[in-house]
Scaffold this active site. Structure first.
Site: not given
Ligand code: EPU
Length: 417
Positions: A22-23, A116, A121, A304, A396
């Site tokens: 998915k990601n 979610c 976030r 996850d 999803r």
């Molecule tokens: N963070 C910040 N600022 C930012 C971006 C991130 O503070 O600008 C913080 C977040 O708040 C969090 C941490 O950094 O505490 C990690 O966030 P990250 O940006 O890595 O997560 P993401 O890109 O929003 C993706 C996946 C998530 C998965 C995470 C970590 C997608 C669409 N989502 O999220 O997937 O948990 O990486 O591996 O790729 C899921 O599939 O259930 C899911 C939530």
């Protein structure tokens, strides 16, 4: 509203094939905006997050076919229209339209991404990096308007190795002027998958999958192709299910290296599993032992999988701990597990799980995607019938999960009412 009705206690035998990640898929689809060439993406999972992204691409004028998990995309006529709040709020990955539209058209308009509810976030790393590369960004009540006369390659350092921000900076950098370096980049396997797709189009990205990524901007991109890597979180969820209910249960199309953190913890708990190439055979194990889990960035234990793993830990003898370090709020499923008979005390971002406790069927709720997986596993091992409400969250991210499990012996009904 959709719900699952699960008759618990069924052993599982046979094999389940893992679909595309998915990601990765949710980043690879917006990546196509960066080229006018034709793109082919294989092994695209049939999940609702992908369907929403395809609708968004359609709104932009993209011509897409999607059959037998193969996606062909022709963006010759794509126009840079604003992404409506209705779409952006449905899915977290809508943030990838920011990097892709800015990279391609030097202009993007959209509102805050959804996703979610697992704590705050922010997207400040994405926004700060775009600004550093020359974009002018105005935010008004959660709506972003981004413009750049040109994007300039820069050194970008992240305080935390964010998956989304790493990919978004790659999007903004592939057509930018000069060299971009991402320092403290995320190393999740999805990053390398996206980079290899962009490189197949003619981008020059080096080091994806490591902590430092270098991108030399190019003038334009051509045709691209890629296979979506297997979904390591789906694979991990089936490993957990197999460890509790498997009888000669095989999981195919799995990349052991991507999920080593879980395999190692399952072995520590005493699980009986065998890895042969991309197939893992896993069987129900008696006398599972407590283990401690701490989620972190790749190659650590993935956030996850923390929630489905917490259901597994209820079946281990002794006290296990589950500590979440990435998100603020990944314990909302705990009261539902306790309602089914678990003995879990949650403090802030840590849960202490005392096992082994038999679980009983109850009415519970999927509070988010991975909480849904936790409830599904709980229902499958519980005595009696479990009803899981709000199961849209689960759909999803898990491809044909009801069919895949029923084909190996589960008794699960998906009701749409
Ligand atoms: N963070 C910040 N600022 C930012 C971006 C991130 O503070 O600008 C913080 C977040 O708040 C969090 C941490 O950094 O505490 C990690 O966030 P990250 O940006 O890595 O997560 P993401 O890109 O929003 C993706 C996946 C998530 C998965 C995470 C970590 C997608 C669409 N989502 O999220 O997937 O948990 O990486 O591996 O790729 C899921 O599939 O259930 C899911 C939530």
């Amino acid at each position: 509203m959709k719900k699952l009705i699960i008759e618990g206690g069924r052993e599982l035998s046979g094999s389940v094939r893992i679909g595309g990640a998915k990601n990765s898929a949710v980043a690879l689809i917006p990546a196509t905006i960066l080229t006018k060439g034709k793109c082919v993406i294989r092994n695209v999972p049939d999940i609702s997050d992908v369907k929403i992204l395809l609708e968004m691409m359609h709104e932009l004028g993209s011509k897409i076919t999607y059959k037998d998990e193969i996606l062909t995309v022709d963006n010759k006529n794509v126009e840079n229209v604003a992404i409506s709040e209705e779409y952006a709020s449905k899915i977290r990955a809508s943030y990838y339209f920011m990097g892709a539209l800015l990279g391609k058209f030097h202009h993007a308009e959209m509102s805050c991404p959804g996703g979610c509810v697992i704590g705050s976030r922010p997207i400040d790393f994405h926004i700060d990096a775009f600004k550093r590369m020359g974009a002018h960004i105005v935010e008004n009540g959660g709506n972003y308007k981004m413009d750049a006369a040109e994007l300039q390659g820069r050194d970008i350092f992240f305080d935390f190795p964010s998956v989304g921000a790493t990919i978004n900076v790659m999007f903004a950098a592939v057509l930018a002027k000069g060299k971009t370096r991402i320092i403290n980049a995320a190393r999740e396997p999805e990053i390398a998958n996206v980079a290899s797709f962009l490189n197949s189009m003619g981008a020059r990205i080096m080091g994806a999958g490591s902590g430092t990524i270098e991108i030399d901007g190019v003038k334009e991109l051509g045709n691209g192709e890629v296979d979506v890597i297997p979904d390591r979180i789906e694979a991990g969820t089936y490993l957990i299910i197999g460890a509790l209910l498997g009888r000669d249960f095989k999981i195919t199309d799995i990349v052991e290296e991507h999920i080593y953190s879980l395999i190692s913890k399952l072995k520590d708990a005493g699980c009986n599993l065998k890895v042969e190439g991309d197939v893992i055979t896993i069987n129900k194990t008696k006398n599972l032992k407590a283990v401690n889990i701490k989620t972190t960035v790749y190659p650590g234990f993935p956030t996850d999988l923390g929630q489905p793993m917490s259901t597994f830990l209820t079946q281990c003898e002794g006290e296990s701990s589950f500590e979440e370090t990435i998100y603020e709020n990944r314990l909302r499923h705990i009261p539902h597990l306790n309602n089914m008979g678990a003995d879990i005390k949650a403090f802030d971002k840590t849960a202490l799980i005392r096992g082994r406790t038999p679980l009983v069927g109850r009415k519970v709720k999927a509070t988010d995607l991975r909480a849904g997986a936790s409830m599904l596993v709980a229902g499958m091992i519980a005595d009696g019938t479990t009803i899981v409400y709000n199961i849209e969250h689960l759909l999803r991210g898990y491809e044909k999960i009801v069919d895949k499990l029923n084909n190996v012996g589960a008794n699960i009904r998906l009701i749409d009412e």
